[in-house]
Design a protein around this motif. Sequence first.
Motif, PDB file in Angstrom:
ATOM      1  N   LYS A   1     -50.254  -8.887 -18.455  1.00 28.76           N
ATOM      2  CA  LYS A   1     -51.025  -9.761 -17.559  1.00 28.76           C
ATOM      3  C   LYS A   1     -51.306  -8.937 -16.309  1.00 28.76           C
ATOM      4  O   LYS A   1     -50.385  -8.429 -15.674  1.00 28.76           O
ATOM      5  CB  LYS A   1     -50.202 -10.995 -17.179  1.00 28.76           C
ATOM      6  CG  LYS A   1     -49.800 -11.864 -18.356  1.00 28.76           C
ATOM      7  CD  LYS A   1     -50.952 -12.675 -18.880  1.00 28.76           C
ATOM      8  CE  LYS A   1     -51.273 -13.847 -17.967  1.00 28.76           C
ATOM      9  NZ  LYS A   1     -52.529 -14.519 -18.424  1.00 28.76           N
TER      10      LYS A   1
ATOM     11  N   LYS B   1     -39.244  -7.529  -3.373  1.00 30.70           N
ATOM     12  CA  LYS B   1     -39.790  -8.752  -2.776  1.00 30.70           C
ATOM     13  C   LYS B   1     -38.898  -9.292  -1.650  1.00 30.70           C
ATOM     14  O   LYS B   1     -39.401  -9.877  -0.697  1.00 30.70           O
ATOM     15  CB  LYS B   1     -39.973  -9.814  -3.879  1.00 30.70           C
ATOM     16  CG  LYS B   1     -40.771 -11.030  -3.446  1.00 30.70           C
ATOM     17  CD  LYS B   1     -42.251 -10.731  -3.301  1.00 30.70           C
ATOM     18  CE  LYS B   1     -43.022 -11.948  -2.816  1.00 30.70           C
ATOM     19  NZ  LYS B   1     -44.443 -11.632  -2.601  1.00 30.70           N
TER      20      LYS B   1
ATOM     21  N   GLY C   1     -44.198 -12.771 -16.907  1.00 30.21           N
ATOM     22  CA  GLY C   1     -43.100 -11.867 -16.550  1.00 30.21           C
ATOM     23  C   GLY C   1     -43.070 -11.633 -15.047  1.00 30.21           C
ATOM     24  O   GLY C   1     -43.791 -12.279 -14.281  1.00 30.21           O
TER      25      GLY C   1
ATOM     26  N   ASN D   1     -51.644  -5.638  -9.952  1.00 32.88           N
ATOM     27  CA  ASN D   1     -50.427  -6.372 -10.293  1.00 32.88           C
ATOM     28  C   ASN D   1     -50.271  -6.417 -11.809  1.00 32.88           C
ATOM     29  O   ASN D   1     -51.201  -6.807 -12.510  1.00 32.88           O
ATOM     30  CB  ASN D   1     -50.515  -7.806  -9.755  1.00 32.88           C
ATOM     31  CG  ASN D   1     -50.720  -7.816  -8.247  1.00 32.88           C
ATOM     32  OD1 ASN D   1     -49.753  -7.762  -7.493  1.00 32.88           O
ATOM     33  ND2 ASN D   1     -51.971  -7.840  -7.807  1.00 32.88           N
TER      34      ASN D   1
ATOM     35  N   SER E   1     -47.628  -7.352 -15.206  1.00 37.59           N
ATOM     36  CA  SER E   1     -46.385  -7.812 -15.827  1.00 37.59           C
ATOM     37  C   SER E   1     -46.630  -7.869 -17.323  1.00 37.59           C
ATOM     38  O   SER E   1     -47.773  -7.781 -17.767  1.00 37.59           O
ATOM     39  CB  SER E   1     -45.983  -9.195 -15.300  1.00 37.59           C
ATOM     40  OG  SER E   1     -46.929 -10.160 -15.720  1.00 37.59           O
TER      41      SER E   1
ATOM     42  N   THR F   1     -58.060 -11.743  -8.097  1.00 32.45           N
ATOM     43  CA  THR F   1     -58.245 -12.399  -9.401  1.00 32.45           C
ATOM     44  C   THR F   1     -56.946 -13.078  -9.818  1.00 32.45           C
ATOM     45  O   THR F   1     -55.866 -12.757  -9.334  1.00 32.45           O
ATOM     46  CB  THR F   1     -58.609 -11.397 -10.519  1.00 32.45           C
ATOM     47  OG1 THR F   1     -57.422 -10.702 -10.925  1.00 32.45           O
ATOM     48  CG2 THR F   1     -59.671 -10.410 -10.075  1.00 32.45           C
ATOM     49  N   GLU F   2     -57.070 -14.010 -10.755  1.00 31.65           N
ATOM     50  CA  GLU F   2     -55.874 -14.506 -11.452  1.00 31.65           C
ATOM     51  C   GLU F   2     -55.476 -13.416 -12.438  1.00 31.65           C
ATOM     52  O   GLU F   2     -56.297 -12.560 -12.788  1.00 31.65           O
ATOM     53  CB  GLU F   2     -56.204 -15.815 -12.197  1.00 31.65           C
ATOM     54  CG  GLU F   2     -56.633 -16.975 -11.310  1.00 31.65           C
ATOM     55  CD  GLU F   2     -55.519 -17.476 -10.399  1.00 31.65           C
ATOM     56  OE1 GLU F   2     -54.345 -17.111 -10.612  1.00 31.65           O
ATOM     57  OE2 GLU F   2     -55.829 -18.230  -9.459  1.00 31.65           O
ATOM     58  N   PRO F   3     -54.239 -13.443 -12.939  1.00 34.08           N
ATOM     59  CA  PRO F   3     -53.841 -12.366 -13.861  1.00 34.08           C
ATOM     60  C   PRO F   3     -54.418 -12.571 -15.261  1.00 34.08           C
ATOM     61  O   PRO F   3     -53.693 -12.800 -16.220  1.00 34.08           O
ATOM     62  CB  PRO F   3     -52.311 -12.448 -13.853  1.00 34.08           C
ATOM     63  CG  PRO F   3     -51.994 -13.832 -13.440  1.00 34.08           C
ATOM     64  CD  PRO F   3     -53.113 -14.317 -12.589  1.00 34.08           C
TER      65      PRO F   3
ATOM     66  N   LYS G   1     -43.849  -9.936 -11.669  1.00 34.64           N
ATOM     67  CA  LYS G   1     -44.997  -9.190 -11.167  1.00 34.64           C
ATOM     68  C   LYS G   1     -44.592  -7.898 -10.460  1.00 34.64           C
ATOM     69  O   LYS G   1     -43.743  -7.914  -9.579  1.00 34.64           O
ATOM     70  CB  LYS G   1     -45.736 -10.109 -10.180  1.00 34.64           C
ATOM     71  CG  LYS G   1     -47.009  -9.552  -9.655  1.00 34.64           C
ATOM     72  CD  LYS G   1     -47.585 -10.452  -8.584  1.00 34.64           C
ATOM     73  CE  LYS G   1     -47.027 -10.066  -7.226  1.00 34.64           C
ATOM     74  NZ  LYS G   1     -47.715 -10.744  -6.119  1.00 34.64           N
TER      75      LYS G   1
HETATM   76  P1  ADP Z   1     -48.235 -12.868  -3.651  1.00 40.43           P
HETATM   77  O1  ADP Z   1     -47.855 -14.199  -3.134  1.00 40.43           O
HETATM   78  O2  ADP Z   1     -47.104 -11.968  -3.935  1.00 40.43           O
HETATM   79  O3  ADP Z   1     -49.337 -12.215  -2.864  1.00 40.43           O
HETATM   80  P2  ADP Z   1     -50.081 -13.989  -5.491  1.00 40.43           P
HETATM   81  O4  ADP Z   1     -49.677 -15.141  -6.320  1.00 40.43           O
HETATM   82  O5  ADP Z   1     -50.931 -14.247  -4.289  1.00 40.43           O
HETATM   83  O6  ADP Z   1     -48.808 -13.150  -5.099  1.00 40.43           O
HETATM   84  O7  ADP Z   1     -50.850 -12.995  -6.435  1.00 40.43           O
HETATM   85  C1  ADP Z   1     -51.301 -11.762  -6.008  1.00 40.43           C
HETATM   86  C2  ADP Z   1     -51.914 -11.068  -7.194  1.00 40.43           C
HETATM   87  O8  ADP Z   1     -50.949 -10.901  -8.227  1.00 40.43           O
HETATM   88  C3  ADP Z   1     -53.066 -11.830  -7.841  1.00 40.43           C
HETATM   89  O9  ADP Z   1     -54.073 -10.912  -8.200  1.00 40.43           O
HETATM   90  C4  ADP Z   1     -52.442 -12.432  -9.067  1.00 40.43           C
HETATM   91  O10 ADP Z   1     -53.371 -12.583 -10.116  1.00 40.43           O
HETATM   92  C5  ADP Z   1     -51.419 -11.409  -9.454  1.00 40.43           C
HETATM   93  N1  ADP Z   1     -50.285 -11.940 -10.205  1.00 40.43           N
HETATM   94  C6  ADP Z   1     -49.554 -13.045  -9.914  1.00 40.43           C
HETATM   95  N2  ADP Z   1     -48.589 -13.213 -10.824  1.00 40.43           N
HETATM   96  C7  ADP Z   1     -48.681 -12.196 -11.718  1.00 40.43           C
HETATM   97  C8  ADP Z   1     -47.958 -11.809 -12.880  1.00 40.43           C
HETATM   98  N3  ADP Z   1     -46.904 -12.469 -13.334  1.00 40.43           N
HETATM   99  N4  ADP Z   1     -48.368 -10.692 -13.527  1.00 40.43           N
HETATM  100  C9  ADP Z   1     -49.409  -9.973 -13.085  1.00 40.43           C
HETATM  101  N5  ADP Z   1     -50.114 -10.293 -12.014  1.00 40.43           N
HETATM  102  C10 ADP Z   1     -49.772 -11.387 -11.314  1.00 40.43           C
END
Ligand code: ADP
Length: 485
Positions: free
Chosen positions: A7, A272, A215, A198, A200, A157-159, A217
């Motif tokens: 993802k 984190k 998974g 990002n 996972s 983007t969303e993942p 991130k």
């Molecule tokens: P944060 O709060 O750490 O900034 P976000 O939820 O805003 O995290 O997401 C930031 C980026 O990470 C976005 O592009 C999102 O699509 C991506 N992302 C979130 N969760 C995952 C995951 N489990 N695996 C891969 N990418 C992810």
Amino acid sequence: MTKYIAKIGLEMHCEVSETNSKVFSSAANTYSEKPNTNVRPLDMAFPGTLPVVNKQAVRMALMASMILNCSQPEYMYFERKNYYYPDLPKGFQLTQETKPIPVGIYGRVSYECDGEIKTVRINNLHLEEDAASLDHFYDTSNIDYNRAGVPLLELVTEPDLHSAKEAVAFLEHMRSVYQYAGISEADSKKGQIRCDVNVSIMDAELDEFDPNNWGTKIEIKNVNSFGGVRDAINYEIDRQIELKETGQYDEMEQQTRRWDEESGTTIFMRSKVDAIDYKYFVEPNIPKYKISQKWLDEIRSSIPELAMDRKNKYIDGYGLSAYDAGVLVKEKAISDYYEECVKTGIDAKVAANWVTVNIIGELNKEDISINDFYLTPTMLKQITDAISSGLLSSKQAKEVFTKALAEQKEPKNYISQENAQISNEDELTKIIIEILDNSSSQIAQYKNGKDNIFDYFVGQVMKNTCGKANPVLTKEILHRELDKR
Ligand code: ADP
Ligand code: MG
């Protein structure tokens, strides 16, 4: 990877290069090799300076938001993201972090990957300011404020991406959108595009749209080329599978890593738990203002034709192959050149052939952009007109093309009646009969089944006409005259 799927979510930063000035100051927004030339007091964070929002930058951001099928906010305002770094003299970056402030939220965009149409959900698009840039030397670092305050669009983007290939195809699609919409040159060589990646992995049989199944991130910061994005993703997927297989994945925490070009690996930066608290609050020096529906409608109606629209037009309207249409729209400047060719009256298919084969070939060979290419569409038309009127064979046309480029002279200088190809049937027949009359032994061999003697006759005609005989017509007449004997 069958057991797992990756993802991938991207945070793509693209500088808006097509405004006159920076996003909150009046300094010029132009790319400059000379450091610290596009700087106003605000960019240096001098006390008492106040930001003024650049309407053109907001307009472009809203246009991008519409193209990404996002919803636009009712009010525009900005937030301070507070942190200290030498490239950020104010001690905060003006951005739009918390919903519903961003110029765009919850969209979706389709892009092509290996001939397949795929969709990515967009979480948000926001307008912010770029920081200054740092150049590190052996024991000093230089700060260049030219970049401080350049408008920056961050797309999250969303993942929904699953491989390096999809991620790069998506980035290429977005680069094309920014270029066609007149928002940015989107040139990664100039550092205008930078990504956080990002990644996972999760079990392949689980529902990938349920975040509970995702998974952990791993964020890779500041990858600044598409090749880097590709390599970083591939490396990270392999690394995470290895952790899974050895039972270490589940205890892993969310991490920020960086891509190290030299070693081709990602390197741990922070976990984190060390996440920075940016203490966001609304920027008090920029009044919150309402975005009128009228303005939004006007922006929407002025969205230019994008690559996909042009591609469809080339296929359905001009009858080009999907492949050729794809080659033509890949770079906006080339597509613009091609459209100009069609506008000057060159047949669309003929023009497509010249551009995709000869012109792009020449650009690659010389490593120049179409904007620096000598031959204008009008000049190209001199050649194609000469072909259709029978003055040039296609072989001669290529020679004229090469000569015109080499000597930087208009093609018409090389096209004349004297060296025109001979396409007159009577004239050619006369020449051919004369040759055949003097070739009785070769004719005998030909009649005895030695087919390749035919090429000898063609050669004789070419020799006789200094290569000017129309080859198709020559063969036609030769067959006819040989049959008669
Ligand atoms: P944060 O709060 O750490 O900034 P976000 O939820 O805003 O995290 O997401 C930031 C980026 O990470 C976005 O592009 C999102 O699509 C991506 N992302 C979130 N969760 C995952 C995951 N489990 N695996 C891969 N990418 C992810
Ligand atoms: Mg976030």
